[in-house]
Design a protein around this motif. Structure first.
Motif, mmCIF file in Angstrom:
data_model
loop_
_atom_site.group_PDB
_atom_site.id
_atom_site.type_symbol
_atom_site.label_atom_id
_atom_site.label_comp_id
_atom_site.label_asym_id
_atom_site.label_seq_id
_atom_site.Cartn_x
_atom_site.Cartn_y
_atom_site.Cartn_z
ATOM 1 N N TRP A 2 46.690 -46.565 89.867
ATOM 2 C CA TRP A 2 47.633 -46.195 88.759
ATOM 3 C C TRP A 2 47.144 -45.251 88.080
ATOM 4 N N PRO A 3 47.938 -44.075 87.583
ATOM 5 C CA PRO A 3 47.421 -42.923 86.894
ATOM 6 C C PRO A 3 47.184 -43.336 85.319
ATOM 7 N N ILE A 4 46.389 -44.285 84.823
ATOM 8 C CA ILE A 4 46.129 -44.658 83.558
ATOM 9 C C ILE A 4 45.045 -43.963 82.917
ATOM 10 N N LYS A 5 45.278 -43.460 81.767
ATOM 11 C CA LYS A 5 44.159 -42.713 80.922
ATOM 12 C C LYS A 5 43.946 -43.747 79.921
ATOM 13 N N LEU A 6 42.814 -44.671 79.946
ATOM 14 C CA LEU A 6 42.264 -45.592 78.906
ATOM 15 C C LEU A 6 41.732 -45.010 77.938
ATOM 16 N N GLU A 43 51.907 -40.408 84.532
ATOM 17 C CA GLU A 43 50.728 -40.677 83.696
ATOM 18 C C GLU A 43 51.101 -41.911 82.906
ATOM 19 N N PHE A 66 44.346 -51.963 87.215
ATOM 20 C CA PHE A 66 45.488 -50.979 87.476
ATOM 21 C C PHE A 66 44.719 -49.663 87.915
ATOM 22 N N SER A 67 43.969 -49.103 87.424
ATOM 23 C CA SER A 67 43.211 -47.968 87.589
ATOM 24 C C SER A 67 42.809 -47.819 89.107
ATOM 25 N N ALA A 68 41.933 -48.981 89.027
ATOM 26 C CA ALA A 68 41.354 -49.430 90.517
ATOM 27 C C ALA A 68 42.369 -49.339 91.560
ATOM 28 N N ARG A 69 43.629 -49.609 91.422
ATOM 29 C CA ARG A 69 44.510 -49.683 92.312
ATOM 30 C C ARG A 69 45.442 -48.244 92.415
ATOM 31 N N LEU A 102 43.867 -53.277 82.397
ATOM 32 C CA LEU A 102 44.196 -51.987 82.596
ATOM 33 C C LEU A 102 43.193 -51.450 83.612
ATOM 34 N N ARG A 103 41.965 -51.766 83.463
ATOM 35 C CA ARG A 103 41.177 -51.111 84.571
ATOM 36 C C ARG A 103 41.370 -51.534 85.895
#
Length: 360
Positions: free
Chosen positions: A155-159, A131, A150-153, A147-148
């Protein structure tokens, strides 16, 4: 009642703008920077104010004026030198890759604001992490879109978008959002090189009494992207740690760091690379922020200022950075960096003295 003179940090911020304009005019006129001027002009400026204008008769105020004149000369000459390099600023460019899968039981935390030129490279180096916690405090550039993306691809990003409580408190908040046993705290203008990434599984397998690792971070220089020369001494900073065994010192206004409850080891594999190397007329503004916070922190902790530290500490800072940290291996770029750090020491000590004087 006479008005109090402006604080030193405000004076330096104003002079940095003037220095930049002078350097721009020199370049526009086709004037080339000269090494002799960079090395000698600050000293001549100091002597011109301290002796020529009888600043020596004004005690500490005269010394501060003379050193401020030397700093202005340094920023002017170094900005001219760096502008002539023609180095380009960072660019986020390039397509965002798909996430490669969570192969490491590891969390990463970062805080950000307007880091659109750096954050893509930072996040890409975290491929494989379980994460990634990103806490943004009001970006108006491309940071949030990146950052968004990356999330769309995958990636386990919690923004998380949150107001700014200060460096240490923001980093501690991000740290507390992590869920894995091991956590990496990374700045959004940093990235893991391949050797350090390959070393991570072994670092995470450390014995239970090891609670944190210090990572090696080479110094960053304006206009340079190569790995540090052989023999250069990198910084060693605690960034990889067991989540429940460390914390950020939230009383620190600046130079916040992880406080560990247990054994800390140093890794000798790979580097935590740092790409934020600003031109000196911009870097000096950042140093003013750090110096101001450091001075305010000292006042809050009841520490008394020292005239001796104002005189001696800038030179000690320069010598430590230039020789002990071996930045002389970088040539003139290392000299500029060491002088910039000395300026930070000068302003920090002087602001501490000015703040206490105004409170008395």
């Amino acid at each position: 009642m006479s008005e109090k003179p402006p604080r030193l940090d405000a004076r330096v911020e104003s002079l940095a703008s003037v220095a930049r304009r002078q350097a721009e005019r020199r370049l526009a006129a086709g004037e080339k920077p000269r090494l002799s001027r960079l090395l000698l002009s600050p000293t001549l400026a100091f002597l011109g104010v301290y002796l020529g204008r009888r600043g020596a008769l004004n005690g500490m105020a005269g010394l501060i004026d003379a050193r401020t004149a030397a700093l202005f000369s340094l920023v002017t000459e170094a900005t001219h030198f760096q502008m002539a390099k023609g180095a380009q600023g960072p660019s986020p460019g390039g397509e965002i890759p798909a996430f490669g899968g969570a192969s490491l039981p590891l969390s990463a935390t970062l805080i950000c604001k307007n880091e659109g030129g750096f954050i893509k490279k930072c996040v890409e180096s975290l491929d494989g992490f379980h994460e990634i916690i990103a806490v943004d405090s009001g970006s108006t550039d491309a940071t949030l879109d990146i950052l968004r993306g990356f999330s769309a691809r995958g990636w386990p990003i919690k923004l998380i978008e949150r107001g700014w409580p200060g460096y240490a408190k923001q980093k501690q908040f991000a740290w507390e959002q992590a869920t894995r046993d091991w956590v990496l705290s990374i700045d959004s203008d940093e990235w893991l090189d391949d050797d350090l990434r390959r070393a991570l599984p072994a670092l995470l397998a450390a014995p239970n009494d090891v609670v944190a690792w210090k990572l090696r971070r080479p110094l960053a220089f304006y206009g340079q992207e190569q790995v540090a020369p052989k023999g250069a001494k990198p910084e060693r900073i605690t960034r990889l740690a067991r989540r429940e065994k460390v914390r950020f010192d939230e009383s620190a206004l600046v130079h916040e760091g992880l406080v560990a409850d247990g054994q800390i080891l140093e890794t000798r594999q790979g580097f935590l690379r740092h790409d934020r190397a600003l031109r000196i007329d911009r870097q000096i503004l950042k140093e003013m922020t750090y110096a101001r916070l450091k001075a305010e922190q000292r006042v809050l902790r009841g520490k008394k200022p020292s005239r001796l530290r104002i005189v001696v500490n800038p030179w000690l800072y320069f010598l430590r950075i230039f020789f002990l940290n071996r930045v002389y291996l970088y040539g003139i770029d290392g000299y500029i960096l060491a002088r910039t750090r000395a300026a930070y020491a000068f302003v920090g000590e002087t602001l501490h003295w000015q703040l206490m004087k105004r409170c008395s």
